[in-house]
Enzyme design. Structure first.
Site, PDB file in Angstrom:
ATOM      1  N   HIS A 101       0.889  -1.168   0.000  1.00  0.00           N
ATOM      2  CA  HIS A 101       0.000   0.000   0.000  1.00  0.00           C
ATOM      3  C   HIS A 101       0.927   1.217   0.000  1.00  0.00           C
ATOM      4  CE1 HIS A 101      -2.347  -2.947   2.445  1.00  0.00           C
ATOM      5  NE2 HIS A 101      -3.423  -2.396   1.917  1.00  0.00           N
ATOM      6  N   ASP A 104       2.414   2.039   3.351  1.00  0.00           N
ATOM      7  CA  ASP A 104       3.372   1.093   3.939  1.00  0.00           C
ATOM      8  C   ASP A 104       4.805   1.560   3.666  1.00  0.00           C
ATOM      9  OD1 ASP A 104       1.094  -0.494   4.245  1.00  0.00           O
ATOM     10  OD2 ASP A 104       1.546  -1.710   2.467  1.00  0.00           O
ATOM     11  N   ASP A 307     -10.714 -11.366  11.225  1.00  0.00           N
ATOM     12  CA  ASP A 307      -9.671 -11.509  10.219  1.00  0.00           C
ATOM     13  C   ASP A 307      -8.328 -11.674  10.917  1.00  0.00           C
ATOM     14  OD1 ASP A 307      -8.646 -11.547   7.680  1.00  0.00           O
ATOM     15  OD2 ASP A 307      -8.754  -9.390   7.359  1.00  0.00           O
ATOM     16  N   ASP A 309      -5.663 -13.222   9.924  1.00  0.00           N
ATOM     17  CA  ASP A 309      -4.494 -13.146   9.026  1.00  0.00           C
ATOM     18  C   ASP A 309      -3.338 -14.030   9.471  1.00  0.00           C
ATOM     19  OD1 ASP A 309      -5.654 -11.412   7.206  1.00  0.00           O
ATOM     20  OD2 ASP A 309      -4.752  -9.602   8.050  1.00  0.00           O
TER      21      ASP A 309
END
Ligand code: XUL
Ligand code: CO
Length: 441
Positions: A101, A104, A307, A309
C-alpha cells in the site's frame, strides 16, 4: 551493507526429514510439478504492511515487535531501512515478489503533496533494489481505510472532497505500480460499506465506487498499465456490511458496471471464511467465471470469527486451493501474497522467517498433493461420471439447449417415476483425498 537479519541464513530446501527449522521441508523451487517448476506455479509475494510494518498491535495492546530496523519510526530514514530489510528478507527466503500500500512505504504527511513526493523518492530506491536483486512487484494498492478522512468510505464517502483524495492516492499508487513494473492493482473496499441504512444511500455509494474504478482503469491504461485490476472481496470488518461481500457479489458488480474486462478477483482465504464460504468455494466461483486473478495466502480461525491473518498451515486447505489453481490453468498475472502476520507473541526476526517457511511449505505441499489428486484421477472421473445422464438421450438434449419444457414434461409423464439419482459417495471421495495426503511423500 550491514545485515539486518544477522544470524539468519539463506533458507534452502532440505526435505521432509530435516529437523533444521530454518530450512524448507517441501518448497523445492526448481522441482517440477505438473510440468512446471514449483516457483513458477507459486509466485510468492511478501506483504509490505505485515512484514515490514506490523509490530503486534491489537485492539487491547500496543507493539510487541521491533520493526524500527535500527532507525526512528515515522521518518524517511526508517522508510529506507524498511526497503533494505525487505530485500534482505526476500533474498534470504527466495521470495521473488512483493505487494504494497502507498502508506506502507513512507510516513504519511498531513499534506498529500509531501506524501506524494516521498513516494516518488522511495520508488526510485525500490526500483534500484529490484533491479539489483531480481525482485518483482506483484501488485500495488492505496490504503483508503486508515486515515480518518475515510471514516465514511473512500469511493463511497459522503464527501466529494474526500473522494478526490481517494482518487489522488489511487493515481499515485498506480504511477508507482507502473514505474515498478507491477502486473496487478488491488481494490480492497475496507470502508466501502455501511453501518446503518438510516444514513446511507446504498445505490449512490455503489455507483460512485464503480465510477472511481472506471477512472482508475482509464488512467492506468493511459500510463501503460497492462496488468489486471483486482477486487479483493471481504464481507465485513471493519464495516458491518461491505459491498464486495464475496466473489459472486464482486463479479456481479463488475459486470453491472462494465468493469469485468479490466478486473479479476483477488481471493483471500480468511475473507472467504468470514463470508461463510470455504476458500475453495471462492476460488471456484472466480475461476468458473474466468476471473481468478490472484490470491492472498493466509488462514483464519473459525473459533474467533475475525480476520486473524494467520500464516497458512492447514494443508487440506492449501491442497484444495492448489487443485483449483491447477484446474484453472494457473494464475496469469497473479501470485500468492502472504497477507499474514506472525502471532503477537511471535515477536522476533526469527519468527518472521519461521512464518514464511511455514506458509511456503504449506503451499508447496498443497501443490504436490493437488497434482497427485489430479494425476490419480479418481476424484475427477467420479465427477464426470456423476453427470453422465446428460451425455446422451434426453440429457444430451437438455445440455445442448434443444429441449422444450413440454418435451421434458412428456418425457417425465412417460417415465412415471425416475430412478433415485446415483450416490454422491462423499465419504469414499474424502478417504481418497486422505490417502493421497497422508501416504509417504
Ligand atoms: C485487509 C486486507 C488488505 C488487502 C489490501 O483485510 O486483506 O490488506 O489485502 O488492502
Ligand atoms: Co488481503
Amino acid at each position: 551493507m550491514n545485515e539486518i537479519f544477522s544470524g539468519l541464513p539463506k533458507i534452502s530446501y532440505e526435505g521432509p526429514d530435516s529437523k533444521n527449522p530454518l530450512s524448507f521441508k517441501f518448497y523445492d523451487a526448481d522441482r517440477i510439478i505438473s510440468g512446471k517448476p514449483m516457483k513458477e506455479h507459486l509466485h510468492f509475494a511478501m506483504a509490505w504492511w505485515h512484514n515490514m510494518c506490523a509490530a503486534g498491535t491489537d485492539m487491547f495492546g500496543t507493539v510487541t515487535a521491533d520493526k524500527s530496523f535500527g532507525s526512528v519510526l515515522g521518518t524517511m530514514e526508517h522508510a529506507y531501512k524498511k526497503v533494505d530489510a525487505a530485500f534482505e528478507f526476500m533474498n534470504k527466503l527466495g521470495v521473488d515478489y512483493f505487494c504494497f500500500h502507498d502508506v506502507d512505504l513512507v510516513p504519511e504527511d498531513e499534506d498529500i503533496k509531501v506524501t506524494n513526493r516521498r513516494l516518488d523518492e522511495i520508488s526510485v530506491y525500490i526500483a534500484e533494489k529490484m533491479k539489483e536483486n531480481g525482485k518483482k512487484l506483484l501488485w500495488g494498492t492505496a490504503n483508503l481505510f486508515s486515515n480518518p478522512r475515510y471514516m465514511n468510505g473512500a469511493g463511497s464517502t459522503n464527501s466529494a472532497d474526500v473522494y478526490c483524495f481517494a482518487a489522488a492516492q489511487i493515481k499515485k499508487a498506480l504511477d508507482l505500480t507502473v514505474r515498478l513494473g507491477g502486473k496487478g492493482y488491488v481494490f480492497w473496499g475496507g470502508r466501502e460499506g455501511y453501518e446503518t441504512l438510516l444514513n446511507t444511500d446504498m445505490k449512490f455509494e455503489q455507483e460512485n465506487i464503480a465510477n472511481l474504478m472506471r477512472l482508475a482503469v482509464d488512467y492506468g491504461r493511459s500510463i501503460g498499465f497492462d496488468g489486471d485490476f483486482y477486487i479483493e472481496p471481504k464481507p465485513k470488518e471493519p464495516m458491518k456490511h461491505q459491498y464486495d461481500f464475496d466473489a459472486a457479489t464482486a463479479i456481479g458488480f463488475l459486470r453491472q458496471y462494465g468493469l469485468d474486462k479490466d478486473f479479476k478477483i483477488n481471493i483471500e482465504a480468511n475473507h472467504a471464511t468470514l463470508a461463510g464460504h470455504t476458500f475453495r468455494h471462492e476460488l471456484r466461483v472466480a475461476a468458473m467465471n474466468g476471473m481468478l486473478g490472484s490470491i492472498d495466502a493466509n488462514q483464519g480461525d473459525l473459533l474467533l470469527g475475525w480476520d486473524t491473518d494467520e500464516f497458512p498451515y492447514n494443508v487440506y486447505e492449501t491442497t484444495m486451493c492448489m487443485y483449483e489453481v491447477l484446474k484453472a490453468g494457473g494464475l496469469k498475472n497473479g501470485g500468492f501474497n502472504f497477507d499474514a502476520k506472525t502471532r503477537r507473541p511471535s515477536n522476533t526476526y526469527e519468527d518472521m522467517f519461521y512464518a514464511y517457511i511455514l506458509g511456503m511449505d504449506s503451499f508447496a505441499l498443497g501443490l504436490i498433493k493437488a497434482s497427485e489428486i489430479i494425476e490419480d484421477g479418481r476424484v475427477d472421473s467420479f465427477i464426470k461420471e456423476r453427470y453422465e445422464s446428460y451425455e446422451s438421450g434426453i440429457g444430451e438434449k437438455i445440455r445442448s439447449g434443444k429441449a422444450t419444457l413440454k418435451e421434458l414434461s412428456d418425457y417425465a409423464e412417460k417415465l412415471g417415476k425416475p430412478d433415485i439419482p446415483s450416490s454422491g459417495r462423499q465419504e469414499y471421495l474424502q478417504s481418497i483425498v486422505n490417502s493421497i495426503l497422508f501416504e509417504k511423500n
